[in-house]
Scaffold this active site. Structure first.
Site, PDB file in Angstrom:
ATOM      1  N   GLU A 129     -10.690   1.272  -4.597  1.00 34.27           N
ATOM      2  CA  GLU A 129     -10.513   2.712  -4.461  1.00 34.27           C
ATOM      3  C   GLU A 129      -9.565   3.349  -5.476  1.00 34.27           C
ATOM      4  O   GLU A 129      -8.815   4.268  -5.136  1.00 34.27           O
ATOM      5  CB  GLU A 129     -10.032   3.042  -3.032  1.00 34.27           C
ATOM      6  CG  GLU A 129     -11.027   2.632  -1.981  1.00 34.27           C
ATOM      7  CD  GLU A 129     -10.605   2.992  -0.559  1.00 34.27           C
ATOM      8  OE1 GLU A 129     -11.412   3.610   0.132  1.00 34.27           O
ATOM      9  OE2 GLU A 129      -9.481   2.648  -0.155  1.00 34.27           O
TER      10      GLU A 129
ATOM     11  N   ASP B 288       0.878  -1.176   0.000  1.00 36.24           N
ATOM     12  CA  ASP B 288       0.000   0.000   0.000  1.00 36.24           C
ATOM     13  C   ASP B 288       0.906   1.214   0.000  1.00 36.24           C
ATOM     14  O   ASP B 288       2.132   1.088   0.152  1.00 36.24           O
ATOM     15  CB  ASP B 288      -0.935  -0.001   1.227  1.00 36.24           C
ATOM     16  CG  ASP B 288      -2.276   0.648   0.904  1.00 36.24           C
ATOM     17  OD1 ASP B 288      -2.273   1.806   0.455  1.00 36.24           O
ATOM     18  OD2 ASP B 288      -3.323   0.000   1.079  1.00 36.24           O
TER      19      ASP B 288
ATOM     20  N   HIS C 290      -3.756   2.296  -4.805  1.00 42.42           N
ATOM     21  CA  HIS C 290      -3.035   2.134  -3.525  1.00 42.42           C
ATOM     22  C   HIS C 290      -1.576   1.769  -3.819  1.00 42.42           C
ATOM     23  O   HIS C 290      -0.995   0.931  -3.120  1.00 42.42           O
ATOM     24  CB  HIS C 290      -3.698   1.054  -2.663  1.00 42.42           C
ATOM     25  CG  HIS C 290      -4.944   1.531  -1.965  1.00 42.42           C
ATOM     26  ND1 HIS C 290      -4.932   2.170  -0.755  1.00 42.42           N
ATOM     27  CD2 HIS C 290      -6.239   1.467  -2.329  1.00 42.42           C
ATOM     28  CE1 HIS C 290      -6.165   2.471  -0.394  1.00 42.42           C
ATOM     29  NE2 HIS C 290      -6.986   2.062  -1.331  1.00 42.42           N
TER      30      HIS C 290
END
Ligand code: ACM
Length: 683
Positions: free
Chosen positions: A320, A187, A264
């Site tokens: 996301e 991440d 990410h």
């Protein structure tokens, strides 16, 4: 594990022989069928052990027992009684290879199963049953899991956690019959796995300028060079990964690695900026999907990952994505044109399809967060449903497997008790009871489709969890509730009984060196938030100024929310707080229907700065007899202070007035975000 089993022997609490109800035994997760009779089996120094199982299982079980303080049962030469573990062809009442039947009489404990996993879980039940006097109650337990997939996710990117820490959690997971550990290995905050082909990932992207995620996030979000004085972080070498995988395997736990894509991925793009749309470091979070080098990189990384992790499933993130840079990137636009992709969702789906093809060609299956549904789900993908159950339901309806891990019930990074009593968390409020209340099988799933619901998982993202001790504090006891909703059928579950067992279990965990939250200190939800109240405005009509509507996402039930008698709890997300964009503020008028004597008008606001929820900068309360001409009763100015606390404040008026209409206005500050209030209480 040694200390864990030792303590199990000395500290288990059990209501022996007093009832045949499954609720009376101190086992988590509660077994499906329990019939306890009178009398005990005594596990003494002369107790022996027999294992009849295929060689690999026998070795794993033998090793597990020999590493424990009941090791002596594996070595006793002239046993006076014995624990017998054996594989049978079938157990009539049990269908799962993870199921077992344990029959305890005075001289023998027989654990039967159709596979090694079942014997292992029978052994875990046995360990939990041993009381202070080393006795085990006589009777029969037959048990098998409700769901095949019982998982915990640990985020090692936001803060790096040691191999020993992960092993310690694997011990506890095995004890509570989990079978999957999902490691969030990559991440923005740090890349945590050695990849030989791309050494910069661990020379740079595994290290950052600040020790805590929060400091780093609020600063420049830069990476450092391994070994430099400002390098904070770490990574697992390939050797350590192999060791961890083997350790988990011996405990019948599969480790699923997660390698985030297409988003990410700031840490990757900082050190390999050619894989981003801008081509510059520190600009993008998403890989450039138009660039073939992205696929070369991802496939090379996944090749090494597959060599390290034998797991059938590889998690590729998928959540996301910003997708913003793709919309104007020439390479992405060209990819979209050539592949006839209508939009950026389909572009993302193109990447997921290609990566799935690569994994499938290597004999693996893809898992992704529920955003992988956007733009079309890849043919064999399993969906991990986190934004609610809907993604999982959609996947199942399309014939795919789903794992349920909705944030509302399964994200253990939320506050587990009143925020003012807790270390800072990401927000939310998820007490043990709420985790336990979650039934992963949605009503809308038919019995024919139910097999596609693979299971359930607890997630522990670590943005606000900088230490291993804190990680355990957030994990326990809520992980125990995940264990039980994953394993036990609803018919044998009962929260009060579970809570009592969890108190005993967490005491035990703490004796073994874990750092569980103490349930006995639990404060509970915000006063008034689990009941309802009556006041002069209850049920009256509320009119919202057209330029200040409530948020479609935080309606709290709609037009009646501010007079429905429901006070909000510790989180604005509990559907009892109504949200307003800070660009509009609040302007609501209540019609009390008749001229009414007013003594007080109050409303509570909450503030939590992380997700941009702020107090108002000013509140104006006015009253009117005709709904047109309003008299200001009070105007309250408030200085908004940005801090780490979750705070609550009442903005109100007290006095004496006669009116039919009450107007409540809240003026937002300059920070943006949201205002939340729960009820306008008029007395
Ligand atoms: C997630 O919480 N973004 C999967």
């Amino acid at each position: 594990m040694k200390s864990l089993i030792l303590a199990a022997i000395s500290a288990c609490a059990l209501c022996i022989g007093c009832t045949s109800s499954p609720k009376s035994i101190g086992v988590i997760p509660i077994p499906q069928h329990v019939a306890i009779t009178n009398g005990n089996f005594h596990l003494g120094q002369q107790t022996g052990l027999n294992i009849e199982a295929p060689e690999a299982d026998k070795t794993a079980l033998q090793n597990f027992i020999e590493a424990s303080p009941i090791a002596h049962i594996a070595k006793t030469s002239k046993p006076s009684n014995s624990v017998n573990l054996f594989i049978v062809d079938c157990l009539p009442e049990i269908t799962s290879p993870e199921g077992y039947r344990m029959t305890v009489n005075e001289a023998t404990i027989n654990i039967e199963a159709t596979a090694g996993a079942g014997l292992f879980y029978g052994l875990q039940t046995l360990l939990q049953l041993i009381d202070d006097s080393d006795n085990i109650p006589q009777g029969v337990i037959s048990d098998e899991p409700r769901f095949d997939y019982r998982g915990m996710m640990i985020d090692v990117s936001r803060h790096f956690f040691s191999v020993d820490f992960i092993k310690k959690q694997i011990d506890a997971m095995a004890y509570f019959k989990f079978n999957h550990l999902h490691l969030h290995l990559t991440d923005a905050a740090g890349w945590r796995i050695e990849i030989k082909k791309y050494p910069e990932l661990t020379r740079q992207a595994a290290w950052r300028t600040h020790p805590t995620w929060k400091e780093w996030w609020n600063a420049e979000r830069h990476y450092s060079i391994e070994g430099s004085p400002d390098a904070h972080g770490g990574y697992y070498t390939q050797e350590q990964i192999r060791d961890l995988v083997a350790y988990a395997q011996e405990r019948f736990i599969t480790i699923i690695p997660e390698i985030e894509m297409p988003s990410h991925s700031e840490e990757v793009l900082a050190v390999y900026p050619e894989l981003s749309c801008s081509g510059s470091p520190y600009k993008d979070c998403d890989f450039c999907i138009g660039n073939e080098q992205t696929f070369t990189f991802l496939q090379n990384v996944l090749t090494e990952v597959m060599q390290l992790f034998p797991s059938k499933y590889i998690h590729i993130g998928g959540d996301e994505a910003s997708k913003q840079a793709w919309a104007t990137c020439p390479k992405c636009l060209s990819r979209m044109k050539n592949e006839k992709l209508a939009n950026v969702d389909e572009l993302q789906s193109y990447l997921i399809h290609r990566i799935e093809g690569f994994l499938n060609a290597n004999g693996r299956n893809l898992i992704g967060w529920d955003e992988i549904l956007d733009g079309g789900l890849a043919p064999n993908a399993t969906v991990m449903s986190w934004r609610g159950a809907e993604g999982g339901i959609q996947a199942i309806e399309a014939g795919h497997r789903a794992i349920m891990t909705p944030g509302e019930f399964c994200y253990l990074d939320a506050y587990q008790d009143a925020p003012h009593t807790q270390p800072e968390a990401i927000g939310g409020y998820l007490p043990l009871k709420k985790v336990y209340s979650y039934d992963p099988l949605p009503d809308s799933i038919s019995p024919e489709q139910a097999h596609l619901l693979y299971g359930v998982q607890g997630n522990l993202f670590a943005e606000y969890i900088p230490t291993e001790q804190h990680m355990e504090y957030m994990m326990y006891p809520r992980m125990l509730a995940i264990a039980e909703i994953a394993w036990s059928n609803p018919e044998v579950m009962n929260y009060d009984d579970f809570r009592a067992r969890a108190v005993v279990a967490t005491n035990r965990l703490n004796q073994w060196g874990y750092n569980s939250f103490n349930l006995l200190n639990e404060v509970g939800n915000r006063p008034g938030s689990e009941t309802s109240i009556e006041h002069l405005a209850s049920g009256k009509k509320v009119t919202y100024a057209t330029n200040a509507p409530y948020s479609a996402k935080y309606t709290a039930g709609g037009d009646s929310a501010l007079v429905d008698g429901k006070l909000g709890g510790w989180t604005y997300g509990d559907k009892r707080w109504q949200g307003f964009s800070n660009s509009t503020g609040i302007d609501a008028t209540i019609d009390l229907e008749t001229l009414t004597e007013l003594h007080s008008i109050n409303a509570d606001f909450m503030q939590i700065c992380g997700p941009w929820v702020f107090m108002p900068t000013q509140v104006i309360i006015s009253a009117s007899t005709d709904g047109k001409n309003f008299t200001e009763l009070t105007r309250i100015d408030h200085e908004i202070i940005r801090d780490d606390a979750v705070s609550f404040k009442t903005f109100g008026w007290e006095g004496l007035a006669q009116a039919r209409y009450v107007r409540y206005q809240a003026i937002p500050g300059e920070l943006g975000g949201f205002l939340f209030l729960d009820e306008i209480i008029i007395k």
